[in-house]
Write a protein that holds these residues in place. Structure first.
Motif, mmCIF file in Angstrom:
data_model
loop_
_atom_site.group_PDB
_atom_site.id
_atom_site.type_symbol
_atom_site.label_atom_id
_atom_site.label_comp_id
_atom_site.label_asym_id
_atom_site.label_seq_id
_atom_site.Cartn_x
_atom_site.Cartn_y
_atom_site.Cartn_z
ATOM 1 N N ARG A 183 41.346 46.607 73.958
ATOM 2 C CA ARG A 183 42.069 45.335 74.043
ATOM 3 C C ARG A 183 41.851 44.741 75.441
ATOM 4 N NH1 ARG A 183 44.804 48.291 70.516
ATOM 5 N NH2 ARG A 183 45.943 49.525 72.038
ATOM 6 N N PRO A 184 40.915 43.814 75.536
ATOM 7 C CA PRO A 184 40.552 43.279 76.854
ATOM 8 C C PRO A 184 41.688 42.512 77.530
ATOM 9 C CG PRO A 184 38.834 42.826 75.252
ATOM 10 C CD PRO A 184 40.040 43.286 74.488
ATOM 11 N N ILE A 185 41.644 42.565 78.842
ATOM 12 C CA ILE A 185 42.630 41.893 79.685
ATOM 13 C C ILE A 185 41.951 40.698 80.341
ATOM 14 C CG2 ILE A 185 44.028 42.189 81.779
ATOM 15 C CD1 ILE A 185 44.943 43.804 79.359
ATOM 16 N N ALA A 186 42.655 39.568 80.366
ATOM 17 C CA ALA A 186 42.088 38.418 81.078
ATOM 18 C C ALA A 186 42.128 38.672 82.584
ATOM 19 C CB ALA A 186 42.853 37.146 80.727
ATOM 20 N N GLY A 222 44.869 41.900 75.289
ATOM 21 C CA GLY A 222 45.767 43.020 75.602
ATOM 22 C C GLY A 222 47.199 42.607 75.845
ATOM 23 N N TYR A 223 47.435 41.356 76.162
ATOM 24 C CA TYR A 223 48.805 40.871 76.398
ATOM 25 C C TYR A 223 49.253 39.888 75.316
ATOM 26 C CZ TYR A 223 49.422 43.037 80.965
ATOM 27 O OH TYR A 223 49.591 43.946 81.978
ATOM 28 N N ASP A 224 48.503 39.821 74.229
ATOM 29 C CA ASP A 224 48.866 38.897 73.157
ATOM 30 C C ASP A 224 49.057 37.480 73.718
ATOM 31 O OD1 ASP A 224 49.301 38.233 70.551
ATOM 32 O OD2 ASP A 224 51.453 38.690 70.608
ATOM 33 N N TYR A 225 48.201 37.107 74.658
ATOM 34 C CA TYR A 225 48.171 35.779 75.300
ATOM 35 C C TYR A 225 49.367 35.504 76.215
ATOM 36 C CZ TYR A 225 44.790 35.078 71.532
ATOM 37 O OH TYR A 225 43.734 35.206 70.673
ATOM 38 N N GLN A 226 50.199 36.504 76.432
ATOM 39 C CA GLN A 226 51.421 36.252 77.212
ATOM 40 C C GLN A 226 51.195 36.441 78.713
ATOM 41 O OE1 GLN A 226 54.435 35.378 75.452
ATOM 42 N NE2 GLN A 226 52.887 35.144 73.872
ATOM 43 N N TRP A 227 50.061 36.034 79.223
ATOM 44 C CA TRP A 227 49.767 36.249 80.647
ATOM 45 C C TRP A 227 49.563 34.955 81.413
ATOM 46 C CZ3 TRP A 227 45.167 33.856 81.589
ATOM 47 C CH2 TRP A 227 44.288 33.714 80.506
#
Lengths: 86, 503
Positions: B345-348, B481-486
């Motif tokens: 699950r990639p991280i931005a 990885g954060y379900d767009y919550q970043w």
């Protein structure tokens, strides 16, 4: 009529993408296809008055927008830069 | 009877260049496996490893290391570290274990070739330990990674990845096959040990272990330390080999081997560890950027080592100095937007606070790569999630297998190098990648990138065909990885968002 993959880098994008067009497409149609797939995805929309051109990677002169891919004599995966004319 | 001290018998015991009586020399050491580069055997016999160890001491030392690492793992097994770890660290663990476990295990084959076919008895001795090291590194890392399987099926890829045709795995496998698995014992010793272990992995494991300790992942840190001490020992196999080559008129060949191997490994290091250092390591635990690390340890220290051995700095050193500030930033955008093609699950890694850090470490980042992230974040903010994934696939380098990238944004600088052979265009991300190809086109031209395989029909036309070819079931396709919550910072994560992200 044949699918013809081209490598294109739209101004502002971080790298080349592969865009498939028809060999009878004009350069202007190639530009439109690339812009449709990249702008608003990785690159912010260009100003409405912006005129977009294409050139072979490394060339300084733009390609004639009415030229077809076949007429341009491209090899498959030819690298094109798409940029805003200044 | 008093035991002899090691220094009293070591040189004699390792002197195993006996005169063969039943087979000719060229059958015992066939050229494709054992290239002597025309250097007489007595010169190869002068190989003198800087770090001497006996088998008895080696076994004792490895046993102690294993006891230490496994004890820490057992003691901390109930600490529930993984479940509470941030998506950043989970992504880094998944990427590390799935790219490194099998690569280490496969390296045993290269070391075994050196053990059997090296002309230097001293190197055969050292390579024997290296072979055992690599088996241990593969096993211990898979074992430690599998601890997380009960939490996350992504760790299945620690073992599975090498058997797949996933594009990132193809890239890494091609590089390692090139420098280690398809070379004679002499070349593999120089290319693997100098180009990979001495230049990168030895130092990388020190840095990663320190980061792991700061993140509270003491199990991972201890395991990495136990591996790094081995890397430090057999990283030194390459040095005496280069010295012998240089002293016996083969500087040009040694120089070329180091230049090929170093560049190939730099590209892998940049894409995997560069992203790990500058995007996946939680911000509060970050100290050095990739650029800091490269300037101090690789461009500085490794560069001095190369010159001390009588070689020149690689011809592309100035290109490298530019690449350490650009290539991995561009590739991180690609890794994120094409996330479904990855198994983790990639991280931005580009929240407002992280962007400040990136701008500080890489002045101009906001005006260049940051511009692409602006567009991505804007789409997320407006719920246009489908627009965060480009329709067009990326162009892949026909040497390193990674994206052909340049500088983005306001300082847009497209980069592309190419070669045409038999009506096929080969694209390269850099001048050194093209240079390597042109040294031996016959060696490389048959290989097809994942994108070439799409267009030649190897991969079917349906959307799922691509993922199935890469061994990825629907559940094994990466998501944010954060379900767009970043996009507005991790402090602003809603409890629901954090729960979804952390799992």
């Amino acid at each position: 009529m044949a699918d013809f993959p081209l490598a294109v880098n739209v101004q502002g994008d971080y790298g080349y993408k592969v865009v498939v067009v028809d060999s009878h497409c004009t350069i202007d149609e190639v530009i439109k296809t690339a812009v449709d797939q990249i702008v608003s995805v990785l690159v912010a929309p260009f100003p409405e008055e912006a005129v977009l051109r294409a050139r072979v990677h490394g060339a300084t002169r733009p390609l004639d927008g009415s030229l077809t891919v076949r007429e341009a004599g491209f090899i498959q995966m030819e690298a094109l830069q798409i940029y805003v004319e200044e | 009877m008093a035991l002899l001290q090691m220094e009293e018998w070591y040189d004699l015991a390792r002197e195993t260049n006996w005169t063969p009586r039943y087979v000719p020399e060229d059958e015992l050491y066939p050229l494709p496996m054992s290239n002597d580069f025309g250097i007489p055997v007595e010169k190869w016999e002068s190989f003198d490893e800087p770090y001497k160890v006996t088998y008895r001491d080696y076994v004792q030392s490895q046993r102690d290391k294993d006891i230490g690492a496994y004890s820490v793992k057992a003691a901390l097994a109930r600490s529930d570290f993984f479940r509470k770890a941030s998506p950043h660290w989970k992504a880094l663990l998944a990427l590390h274990f799935s790219a490194v476990c099998w690569a280490e295990f496969h390296s045993a084959s290269a070391f075994a070739r050196m053990t059997r076919f090296s002309r230097s008895p001293g190197m055969r001795n050292m390579a024997t330990f290296g072979t055992l090291d690599e088996i241990r590194h593969g096993q211990i890392q898979i074992y430690f990674a599998y601890e997380f399987l009960k939490h996350d099926a992504v760790f299945d890829w620690c073992h599975k990845s090498s058997k797949t045709e996933n594009w990132i795995i193809i890239s890494l496998r091609h590089a390692l096959d090139d420098i280690a698995h398809t070379r004679d014992a002499t070349s593999a010793a120089i290319m693997l040990n100098m180009g990979l272990e001495q230049a990168f992995t030895n130092l990388q494991f020190v840095a990663l272990s320190a980061d792991a300790a700061k993140c509270g992942d003491h199990t991972f840190a201890t395991m990495l330390q136990s591996i790094q001490t081995d890397e430090a020992r057999h990283a030194q196999i390459g040095e005496p080999m280069v010295r012998i080559m240089v002293e016996n008129g083969r500087k040009k060949e040694a120089q070329q081997m180091v230049e090929i191997a170093f560049w190939r490994m730099w590209k892998q290091f940049s894409a995997l560890s560069g992203i790990g250092m500058d995007y996946y390591t939680p911000l509060e635990h970050r100290e050095s950027s990739l650029k800091d690390f490269m300037e101090e340890w690789v461009i500085g220290q490794f560069g001095r080592t190369v010159e001390a051995l009588g070689l020149d700095l690689p011809w592309y050193w100035d290109i490298l100095k530019h690449d350490i500030s650009t290539f991995h930033h561009a590739n991180q955008i690609g890794v994120y937007v094409y996330r479904a093609t990855e198994w983790w699950r990639p991280i931005a890694g580009t929240s407002p606070e992280e962007r400040e850090w990136l701008e500080e470490k890489y002045p101009g980042w906001n005006a260049t790569y940051g511009k692409c992230w602006d567009t991505i974040a804007d789409n997320i903010r407006h719920g246009n999630y489908d627009k965060t994934v480009p329709v067009a696939p990326p162009l892949i380098c026909n040497m390193c297998g990674l994206e052909v990238t340049g500088t983005a944004g306001e300082n847009w600088q497209p980069v592309n190098h190419h070669v045409d052979i038999d009506d096929r265009r080969y694209h390269f991300c850099s001048e050194p990648c093209k240079w390597i190809f042109e040294l031996e086109p016959e060696r490389y031209k048959g290989h097809k990138s994942i994108i070439d395989r799409v267009f030649d029909g190897t991969i079917g036309p349906e959307p799922d065909d691509f993922y199935e070819y890469m061994g990825q079931s629907p559940a094994e396709r990466g998501v944010d990885g954060y379900d767009y919550q970043w996009i507005d910072g991790y402090d602003d994560l809603s409890s629901d968002g954090l729960k979804r992200a952390v799992g």
